[in-house]
Design an enzyme around this catalytic site. Sequence first.
Site, PDB file in Angstrom:
ATOM      1  N   TYR A  33      36.528  14.333 -30.290  1.00 51.89           N
ATOM      2  CA  TYR A  33      37.713  15.191 -30.193  1.00 51.89           C
ATOM      3  C   TYR A  33      37.262  16.624 -29.910  1.00 51.89           C
ATOM      4  O   TYR A  33      37.552  17.559 -30.638  1.00 51.89           O
ATOM      5  CB  TYR A  33      38.595  15.104 -31.442  1.00 51.89           C
ATOM      6  N   GLY A  37      34.768  25.069 -29.308  1.00 59.19           N
ATOM      7  CA  GLY A  37      33.555  25.263 -30.107  1.00 59.19           C
ATOM      8  C   GLY A  37      32.436  24.346 -29.646  1.00 59.19           C
ATOM      9  O   GLY A  37      31.282  24.769 -29.478  1.00 59.19           O
ATOM     10  N   HIS A  38      32.792  23.068 -29.412  1.00 60.06           N
ATOM     11  CA  HIS A  38      31.798  22.113 -28.900  1.00 60.06           C
ATOM     12  C   HIS A  38      31.305  22.541 -27.511  1.00 60.06           C
ATOM     13  O   HIS A  38      30.125  22.400 -27.191  1.00 60.06           O
ATOM     14  CB  HIS A  38      32.405  20.710 -28.790  1.00 60.06           C
ATOM     15  N   GLN A  62      30.119   9.993 -44.298  1.00 57.73           N
ATOM     16  CA  GLN A  62      30.320  11.368 -44.767  1.00 57.73           C
ATOM     17  C   GLN A  62      31.761  11.627 -45.197  1.00 57.73           C
ATOM     18  O   GLN A  62      32.126  12.745 -45.548  1.00 57.73           O
ATOM     19  CB  GLN A  62      29.879  12.381 -43.710  1.00 57.73           C
ATOM     20  N   GLY A 148      27.007  24.288 -34.863  1.00 64.13           N
ATOM     21  CA  GLY A 148      27.858  25.469 -34.986  1.00 64.13           C
ATOM     22  C   GLY A 148      27.766  26.092 -36.367  1.00 64.13           C
ATOM     23  O   GLY A 148      27.617  25.391 -37.370  1.00 64.13           O
ATOM     24  N   LYS A 150      30.177  27.360 -37.830  1.00 60.16           N
ATOM     25  CA  LYS A 150      31.427  27.149 -38.569  1.00 60.16           C
ATOM     26  C   LYS A 150      31.174  26.254 -39.779  1.00 60.16           C
ATOM     27  O   LYS A 150      31.681  26.492 -40.860  1.00 60.16           O
ATOM     28  CB  LYS A 150      32.498  26.535 -37.674  1.00 60.16           C
ATOM     29  N   GLN A 154      26.536  22.923 -43.725  1.00 56.14           N
ATOM     30  CA  GLN A 154      25.928  21.797 -43.003  1.00 56.14           C
ATOM     31  C   GLN A 154      24.706  22.258 -42.208  1.00 56.14           C
ATOM     32  O   GLN A 154      23.654  21.612 -42.239  1.00 56.14           O
ATOM     33  CB  GLN A 154      26.959  21.174 -42.062  1.00 56.14           C
ATOM     34  N   VAL A 177      33.258  29.865 -32.828  1.00 57.64           N
ATOM     35  CA  VAL A 177      34.159  30.174 -31.714  1.00 57.64           C
ATOM     36  C   VAL A 177      35.587  30.177 -32.264  1.00 57.64           C
ATOM     37  O   VAL A 177      36.001  29.226 -32.926  1.00 57.64           O
ATOM     38  CB  VAL A 177      34.028  29.131 -30.583  1.00 57.64           C
ATOM     39  N   SER A 187      38.466  20.327 -34.919  1.00 56.31           N
ATOM     40  CA  SER A 187      39.194  19.116 -34.523  1.00 56.31           C
ATOM     41  C   SER A 187      40.378  18.879 -35.455  1.00 56.31           C
ATOM     42  O   SER A 187      41.367  18.264 -35.076  1.00 56.31           O
ATOM     43  CB  SER A 187      38.258  17.907 -34.539  1.00 56.31           C
TER      44      SER A 187
END
Length: 282
Positions: A33, A37-38, A62, A148, A150, A154, A177, A187
């Site tokens: 999705y 950003g991706h 996860q 990222g 964001k 992680q 982003v 997403s």
Amino acid sequence: MPLLFKKIKDLRNFLKNKRCEGKEIGFVPTMGYLHEGHRQLIKLARMQNDIVVVSIFVNPTQFGEGEDYDRYPRDLERDLEICEEEGVDVVFAPEVDEIYPKGYRTKVCVGELGKVLEGEFRPGHFDGVATIVVKLFNIVQPNRAYFGEKDYQQLKIIEQVVEDLNIPVEIVPVPIVREEDGLAYSSRNVYLSPEERESALSIYKSFLLAEKMIKAGERDAKRIKEAIRAFIERHPHVKGVDYVEITDQNLNPKETVEKGDRILVAVRVGNARLIDNWKVQS
């Protein structure tokens, strides 16, 4: 169109040949999705490598019980179009049983860093993330992998795993982003109604408020965190603020705020749970 692989064996054979030709491989692991950003991750990978591989896999390990695994947005056709637009060479989109065959037993445990912030609200989440990322690194064997900022926690955990397990890959962080109004691309934004989206903007606005306070001389982390929480909570569609934390760049909590520290938040808006963070500028 990028080459689409569903089987580990086929992808490995293809990439082995590319490595033999001396090609460098850049890897962008995603749950699909894809959004702007991706695209930024992919663009950077495209600039820095000969071959760009994007994985699309909604990783069940996860997600906790009652989380949004089943309703997580999926659209492989659209993702492939975006990958084509960005010049991706290879898309790896395996089925769950290709990654976790019957009898699969092993997992990566990331320790203390996986138990705070997101880890407190999503127990086991980062063990699931680390396990799939290590598996994907072993399958793709990239020179560089792109994550990222964001998902800041992680990113730090993946850096830790790569260092601790001596995985020969360079982790390349990519700045957050944001949409024009400041909402971080995610997403999960697809879950938001227009009214809820308006309330979700309180996250970005709270960062600007914090920045203003810091600029005016406020350095007490507790007071800044309280101001952020109060600001976000007064918006109508906010169901709760899971946490507001201020840390150094390695996620150690701070009492006195300095330039370069991180403000990290998780907020429930409507049916979406949004995470975001901000690098202190002042």
